[in-house]
Scaffold this motif. Structure first.
Motif, PDB file in Angstrom:
ATOM      1  N   ALA A   1      44.805  32.939  99.509  1.00  0.00           N
ATOM      2  CA  ALA A   1      45.350  32.534  98.257  1.00  0.00           C
ATOM      3  C   ALA A   1      44.227  32.473  97.193  1.00  0.00           C
ATOM      4  N   HIS A   2      43.175  32.273  97.579  1.00  0.00           N
ATOM      5  CA  HIS A   2      41.768  32.124  96.748  1.00  0.00           C
ATOM      6  C   HIS A   2      41.550  33.852  96.504  1.00  0.00           C
ATOM      7  N   ALA A   3      41.644  34.634  97.673  1.00  0.00           N
ATOM      8  CA  ALA A   3      41.432  35.952  97.501  1.00  0.00           C
ATOM      9  C   ALA A   3      42.175  36.620  96.495  1.00  0.00           C
ATOM     10  N   GLU A   4      43.389  36.383  96.528  1.00  0.00           N
ATOM     11  CA  GLU A   4      44.412  36.941  95.702  1.00  0.00           C
ATOM     12  C   GLU A   4      44.353  36.379  94.394  1.00  0.00           C
ATOM     13  N   ALA A   5      43.950  35.097  94.108  1.00  0.00           N
ATOM     14  CA  ALA A   5      43.637  34.749  92.741  1.00  0.00           C
ATOM     15  C   ALA A   5      42.381  35.389  91.970  1.00  0.00           C
ATOM     16  N   ALA A   6      41.632  35.684  92.928  1.00  0.00           N
ATOM     17  CA  ALA A   6      40.225  36.540  92.486  1.00  0.00           C
ATOM     18  C   ALA A   6      40.729  37.889  92.116  1.00  0.00           C
ATOM     19  N   ALA A   7      41.291  38.496  93.009  1.00  0.00           N
ATOM     20  CA  ALA A   7      41.839  39.645  92.562  1.00  0.00           C
ATOM     21  C   ALA A   7      42.726  40.087  91.389  1.00  0.00           C
ATOM     22  N   LEU A   8      43.360  38.757  91.124  1.00  0.00           N
ATOM     23  CA  LEU A   8      44.234  38.780  89.803  1.00  0.00           C
ATOM     24  C   LEU A   8      43.368  38.612  88.663  1.00  0.00           C
ATOM     25  N   ILE A   9      42.323  37.712  88.768  1.00  0.00           N
ATOM     26  CA  ILE A   9      41.410  37.562  87.620  1.00  0.00           C
ATOM     27  C   ILE A   9      40.658  38.913  87.339  1.00  0.00           C
ATOM     28  N   LEU A  10      40.131  39.757  88.295  1.00  0.00           N
ATOM     29  CA  LEU A  10      39.568  41.010  88.132  1.00  0.00           C
ATOM     30  C   LEU A  10      40.270  42.013  87.650  1.00  0.00           C
ATOM     31  N   ALA A  11      41.673  41.893  87.789  1.00  0.00           N
ATOM     32  CA  ALA A  11      42.594  42.992  87.512  1.00  0.00           C
ATOM     33  C   ALA A  11      42.852  42.794  85.979  1.00  0.00           C
TER      34      ALA A  11
ATOM     35  N   LEU B   1      23.519  35.642  80.712  1.00  0.00           N
ATOM     36  CA  LEU B   1      23.713  37.025  81.351  1.00  0.00           C
ATOM     37  C   LEU B   1      23.339  36.936  82.837  1.00  0.00           C
ATOM     38  N   TYR B   2      22.196  36.140  83.422  1.00  0.00           N
ATOM     39  CA  TYR B   2      22.049  36.057  84.704  1.00  0.00           C
ATOM     40  C   TYR B   2      22.976  34.988  85.271  1.00  0.00           C
ATOM     41  N   TYR B   3      23.587  34.196  84.631  1.00  0.00           N
ATOM     42  CA  TYR B   3      24.563  33.302  85.096  1.00  0.00           C
ATOM     43  C   TYR B   3      25.778  34.034  85.604  1.00  0.00           C
ATOM     44  N   TYR B   4      26.251  34.906  84.747  1.00  0.00           N
ATOM     45  CA  TYR B   4      27.572  35.590  84.899  1.00  0.00           C
ATOM     46  C   TYR B   4      27.316  36.708  85.976  1.00  0.00           C
ATOM     47  N   VAL B   5      26.134  37.451  85.649  1.00  0.00           N
ATOM     48  CA  VAL B   5      25.911  38.764  86.366  1.00  0.00           C
ATOM     49  C   VAL B   5      25.213  38.564  87.862  1.00  0.00           C
ATOM     50  N   ILE B   6      24.414  37.582  88.007  1.00  0.00           N
ATOM     51  CA  ILE B   6      23.665  37.285  89.473  1.00  0.00           C
ATOM     52  C   ILE B   6      24.067  36.108  90.075  1.00  0.00           C
ATOM     53  N   THR B   7      23.950  35.063  89.374  1.00  0.00           N
ATOM     54  CA  THR B   7      24.371  33.692  90.211  1.00  0.00           C
ATOM     55  C   THR B   7      25.794  33.819  90.641  1.00  0.00           C
ATOM     56  N   ASN B   8      26.716  34.326  89.787  1.00  0.00           N
ATOM     57  CA  ASN B   8      28.252  34.529  90.168  1.00  0.00           C
ATOM     58  C   ASN B   8      28.484  35.860  90.414  1.00  0.00           C
ATOM     59  N   TYR B   9      27.833  36.705  90.701  1.00  0.00           N
ATOM     60  CA  TYR B   9      27.998  37.738  91.441  1.00  0.00           C
ATOM     61  C   TYR B   9      29.276  37.822  92.111  1.00  0.00           C
ATOM     62  N   ASN B  10      30.209  38.607  92.255  1.00  0.00           N
ATOM     63  CA  ASN B  10      31.680  38.599  92.912  1.00  0.00           C
ATOM     64  C   ASN B  10      32.368  37.294  93.039  1.00  0.00           C
TER      65      ASN B  10
ATOM     66  N   PRO C   1      34.680  35.805  90.550  1.00  0.00           N
ATOM     67  CA  PRO C   1      35.463  36.131  89.131  1.00  0.00           C
ATOM     68  C   PRO C   1      35.946  34.918  88.394  1.00  0.00           C
ATOM     69  N   PHE C   2      35.995  33.799  89.225  1.00  0.00           N
ATOM     70  CA  PHE C   2      36.303  32.521  88.614  1.00  0.00           C
ATOM     71  C   PHE C   2      35.371  32.193  87.566  1.00  0.00           C
ATOM     72  N   ALA C   3      34.175  32.422  87.485  1.00  0.00           N
ATOM     73  CA  ALA C   3      33.190  32.183  86.611  1.00  0.00           C
ATOM     74  C   ALA C   3      33.541  32.612  85.182  1.00  0.00           C
TER      75      ALA C   3
ATOM     76  N   GLU D   1      37.492  26.296  78.909  1.00  0.00           N
ATOM     77  CA  GLU D   1      38.329  27.048  79.338  1.00  0.00           C
ATOM     78  C   GLU D   1      38.542  28.312  78.837  1.00  0.00           C
ATOM     79  N   PHE D   2      38.615  29.450  79.614  1.00  0.00           N
ATOM     80  CA  PHE D   2      38.762  30.682  78.877  1.00  0.00           C
ATOM     81  C   PHE D   2      40.199  31.270  79.589  1.00  0.00           C
ATOM     82  N   PRO D   3      40.981  31.638  78.820  1.00  0.00           N
ATOM     83  CA  PRO D   3      41.148  32.086  77.430  1.00  0.00           C
ATOM     84  C   PRO D   3      41.628  30.838  76.390  1.00  0.00           C
ATOM     85  N   ALA D   4      41.989  29.722  76.917  1.00  0.00           N
ATOM     86  CA  ALA D   4      42.590  28.590  76.309  1.00  0.00           C
ATOM     87  C   ALA D   4      41.871  28.279  75.074  1.00  0.00           C
TER      88      ALA D   4
END
Length: 320
Positions: free
Chosen positions: A7-17, A84-93, A95-97, A163-166
């Protein structure tokens, strides 16, 4: 493989999509790179100012303003890099970030608000020295305070609505109003300065040439910041869920700072072609002080030279 993991993987894939990486992290990265470049310009301009002869005779508060702005810009750049470091490095892979705004995003906006307030207040003071008009100066200061207030209110609210996008949808009206006030404030300040400078033309070629240079610099620097604020407003209106407006916002504070530094460092350019005796001979009345009923005969030679040494060449060319 557990059901929870699937379920977690599906949610992550949905976010990335549903995330446009080019319009979010991609454009934010470009904005961060450009902000580094403009920060370098800030450092060079600051270095040039403090090693110039003019800075040694400037008022103490002016030197402190330049030092404060360099400090704020340095902190601002550090916050951009952290975001930028937070989103690109710390939270690499991860998508919930993307679903929440990091604390560094509203903090960056707050620093921008302080920078804009300091710079706009500086130019409001120039308007007062140019025209001695209480109503025009008060109006310019009112717009400046309104700009500062809206620029503070939005990021503070974003801390409570990350919260994004709310959160973006909830704060869209506030953000749009703040950017609209910024456009009005910058336009009014630049227009008032150009108006008083134009009124100060006396028909003396050398003094009019000097005023023409100041007007050109005012339009160029003020027009640049106003243009970027308008672009920020357009991006926020058309694509609020993307980060085009954030990338532009990375640059805004630095453009304000460099507008002020350019006005200080361009004083030798403004006076180019004029000897000291030529500059001193230009009366304060030439530079829109007619309302104060000043004329050349009211200025002694020592007063004129003190005005020049004060770093304000008739209170116009040196600080506008």
């Amino acid at each position: 493989m557990s059901e929870a993991f699937c379920a977690h993987a599906e949610a992550a894939a949905l976010i990335l999509a549903n995330v446009d990486l080019n319009g979010t992290m991609g454009i934010a990265y470009i904005g961060g790179v450009l902000s580094c470049m403009v920060y370098g310009v800030t450092c060079i301009q600051t270095f040039h100012y403090f090693r110039s002869q003019q800075s040694r005779v400037d008022a103490w508060y002016l030197r402190n303003i330049v030092a404060l702005l360099l400090f704020l810009d340095t902190g601002h750049q550090a916050i951009i890099i952290q975001a930028l470091y937070y989103y690109v490095i710390t939270n690499y892979n991860n998508p919930f970030a993307f679903l929440r705004a990091s604390w560094s995003i509203p903090t960056e906006v707050i620093i921008n608000a302080v920078i804009a307030f300091v710079v706009e207040s500086f130019f409001v003071l120039r308007i007062w020295k140019l025209g001695r008009n209480v109503y025009v100066t008060a109006t310019a200061m009112l717009f400046t305070v309104a700009h500062f207030t809206m620029n503070l209110y939005y990021p503070i609210e974003q801390f409570y609505n990350p919260e994004f996008p709310a959160g973006v949808e909830k704060l869209k009206a506030t953000g749009s109003a703040g950017l609209a006030v910024a456009v009005v404030a910058d336009t009014f300040i630049s227009a008032a300065m150009v108006w008083y400078l134009h009124k100060g033309k006396s028909g003396i070629r050398r003094s009019d040439d000097m005023i023409g240079r100041i007007i050109a610099l005012t339009i160029t620097t003020g027009g640049l910041t106003t243009t970027f604020v308008i672009l920020n407003l357009i991006a926020y209106q058309l694509r609020p869920q993307l980060l085009y407006n954030l990338a532009i916002n990375f640059l805004l504070g630095k453009l304000y700072i460099n507008a002020l530094l350019t006005s200080l460092n361009s004083r030798s350019f403004v006076r180019s072609g004029m000897s000291e005796s030529d500059a001193v001979s230009v009366s304060l009345s030439t530079f829109a002080f007619r309302s104060a009923h000043l004329n050349t005969t009211e200025l002694s030679g020592s007063d004129s030279h003190r005005t020049l040494a004060d770093g304000s060449l008739s209170k116009v060319s040196s600080e506008v």
